[in-house]
Motif scaffolding. Sequence first.
Motif, PDB file in Angstrom:
ATOM      1  N   PRO A  44       0.822  -1.218   0.000  1.00 59.26           N
ATOM      2  CA  PRO A  44       0.000   0.000   0.000  1.00 59.26           C
ATOM      3  C   PRO A  44       0.854   1.265   0.000  1.00 59.26           C
ATOM      4  O   PRO A  44       1.904   1.325   0.649  1.00 59.26           O
ATOM      5  N   SER A  45       0.391   2.266  -0.711  1.00 56.02           N
ATOM      6  CA  SER A  45       1.078   3.556  -0.823  1.00 56.02           C
ATOM      7  C   SER A  45       0.146   4.647  -0.325  1.00 56.02           C
ATOM      8  O   SER A  45      -1.074   4.482  -0.276  1.00 56.02           O
ATOM      9  N   PRO A  46       0.720   5.804   0.067  1.00 61.63           N
ATOM     10  CA  PRO A  46      -0.139   6.911   0.521  1.00 61.63           C
ATOM     11  C   PRO A  46      -0.995   7.447  -0.621  1.00 61.63           C
ATOM     12  O   PRO A  46      -0.550   7.532  -1.773  1.00 61.63           O
ATOM     13  N   LEU A  47      -2.220   7.803  -0.300  1.00 61.85           N
ATOM     14  CA  LEU A  47      -3.154   8.362  -1.271  1.00 61.85           C
ATOM     15  C   LEU A  47      -3.599   9.744  -0.828  1.00 61.85           C
ATOM     16  O   LEU A  47      -3.624  10.053   0.367  1.00 61.85           O
ATOM     17  N   ALA A  48      -3.933  10.554  -1.804  1.00 64.54           N
ATOM     18  CA  ALA A  48      -4.517  11.860  -1.490  1.00 64.54           C
ATOM     19  C   ALA A  48      -5.885  11.648  -0.845  1.00 64.54           C
ATOM     20  O   ALA A  48      -6.533  10.625  -1.073  1.00 64.54           O
ATOM     21  N   PRO A  49      -6.349  12.610  -0.017  1.00 62.38           N
ATOM     22  CA  PRO A  49      -7.647  12.434   0.653  1.00 62.38           C
ATOM     23  C   PRO A  49      -8.790  12.149  -0.310  1.00 62.38           C
ATOM     24  O   PRO A  49      -9.628  11.282  -0.042  1.00 62.38           O
ATOM     25  N   ASP A  50      -8.860  12.863  -1.445  1.00 70.70           N
ATOM     26  CA  ASP A  50      -9.941  12.627  -2.393  1.00 70.70           C
ATOM     27  C   ASP A  50      -9.864  11.228  -2.986  1.00 70.70           C
ATOM     28  O   ASP A  50     -10.897  10.596  -3.247  1.00 70.70           O
ATOM     29  N   THR A  51      -8.647  10.743  -3.202  1.00 66.48           N
ATOM     30  CA  THR A  51      -8.493   9.400  -3.755  1.00 66.48           C
ATOM     31  C   THR A  51      -8.901   8.344  -2.739  1.00 66.48           C
ATOM     32  O   THR A  51      -9.498   7.317  -3.098  1.00 66.48           O
ATOM     33  N   GLU A  52      -8.578   8.579  -1.465  1.00 67.28           N
ATOM     34  CA  GLU A  52      -9.005   7.653  -0.414  1.00 67.28           C
ATOM     35  C   GLU A  52     -10.524   7.501  -0.425  1.00 67.28           C
ATOM     36  O   GLU A  52     -11.058   6.385  -0.392  1.00 67.28           O
ATOM     37  N   ILE A  53     -11.215   8.630  -0.462  1.00 64.37           N
ATOM     38  CA  ILE A  53     -12.682   8.595  -0.476  1.00 64.37           C
ATOM     39  C   ILE A  53     -13.186   7.921  -1.743  1.00 64.37           C
ATOM     40  O   ILE A  53     -14.144   7.131  -1.709  1.00 64.37           O
ATOM     41  N   ALA A  54     -12.527   8.222  -2.891  1.00 70.83           N
ATOM     42  CA  ALA A  54     -12.972   7.667  -4.166  1.00 70.83           C
ATOM     43  C   ALA A  54     -12.886   6.147  -4.160  1.00 70.83           C
ATOM     44  O   ALA A  54     -13.789   5.460  -4.674  1.00 70.83           O
ATOM     45  N   VAL A  55     -11.812   5.573  -3.611  1.00 64.11           N
ATOM     46  CA  VAL A  55     -11.671   4.111  -3.574  1.00 64.11           C
ATOM     47  C   VAL A  55     -12.837   3.501  -2.806  1.00 64.11           C
ATOM     48  O   VAL A  55     -13.468   2.528  -3.253  1.00 64.11           O
ATOM     49  N   TYR A  56     -13.152   4.064  -1.656  1.00 66.17           N
ATOM     50  CA  TYR A  56     -14.242   3.522  -0.845  1.00 66.17           C
ATOM     51  C   TYR A  56     -15.584   3.674  -1.560  1.00 66.17           C
ATOM     52  O   TYR A  56     -16.368   2.722  -1.631  1.00 66.17           O
TER      53      TYR A  56
END
Length: 400
Positions: free
Chosen positions: A297-309
């Motif tokens: 796992p790699s760090p994600l931007a906040p918007d990307t974190e939400i988008a994955v979920y």
Amino acid sequence: MSLRSALTPIVTRWRTANPYALDTVLAALVLFAVSLQWMFPDEGDDPLTLRGWLLGAATALPLIWRRRAPCLAACAVSVATPAQALYCAPPPDVMYGGMVVLYTLAAVGKPWQRRMMLAGWVIGVVTTMQHQTEKEPFEYAFHLMGLFGAYALGMLSRVQRAYTTELEDRARRLERERAADTARARAEERSRIARDMHDILAHAVSLMVVQAEAGPVVVRNDPERAEATFDTIAATGRDAMTQLRKILGVLKEEQERVDGAALARLPQPSVTALPGLVRRVQESTGLCVELRTTGEPSPLAPDTEIAVYRVAQEALTNTVKHARASSAVVALDWAEDRVTLTVTDDGRGPAAPGGGHGLIGIRERASACGGSAETGGGPDGGFRVVVRLPVAADRATALG
């Protein structure tokens, strides 16, 4: 009160007054200055005649039209001034009108007009004084310095006005750009909130509908399981309300305060919440869901974190609502520069060829995060959603 603060209202009223009224006052002041020789005559001075006064008045009256017709007013003054000087009854002590028209043309005239007028006045002054006797050298310098000084002040006024206009134009452009950026940001935020609300409500309502449809059957055959089913419906509804409150909290301009301390808004779901999502779907619908993770796992931007979920949530919601599937797989594949989320089921896929609002929202989320989305049939049947999203360049970027 300082001198500057006292003069500011006067200067403001002067600038905003009727320009024609101001020019009339200016012409009257020049006529008064020209008439001083008649008002306070000296013995042995140059002869004073009515014709001489009329020629002096002719150097002042055209100034009334100096802004309506600057070139014509300058030409009229340019003719009357040397005529008065050559008539010598009396000759002008100071060329008030000439300095005013040179200032005016330098400030508002066209380049050829102001240059021609300056050259004409310099030549005219020198030529006229050559035909007069008893002229000292300092008088040449006095008249020429007056002309050049008036011209320089006019050019300074032109430059200052152009600079002020440019600043005002730049301020208006910045204001328009700021308004456009604000409107664009609002549109993007409304779109994001609409997607989140759709995902939350669609997911929660789908699970509640599945449980409610099974409720009557379970009540008759297995009362204990029916109680668990209704508990699941209530828990799903409460979870949906909690998430909606999180989203609506973003719309508030000020954070709520308790005992003087600001309450931080509740965090949005991220990749770490995927196991809980998979577990809730499996428990509430009976769908067999498996979560697979490969790579580091790699760090994600906040918007990307939400988008994955949200993408995983929407894909599972579509599976529950439309696919009539018995199992689904949620796979996360971590690479050096991207993360790939794949949701596959063994159902029949969406009825619409292009997908409904949910699949459109998945594509929009992926595009907003700089990624891409593909939807369609799986390699072994069923339906598959594949979303590729970029990872953050470093942890500081991921933290926003």
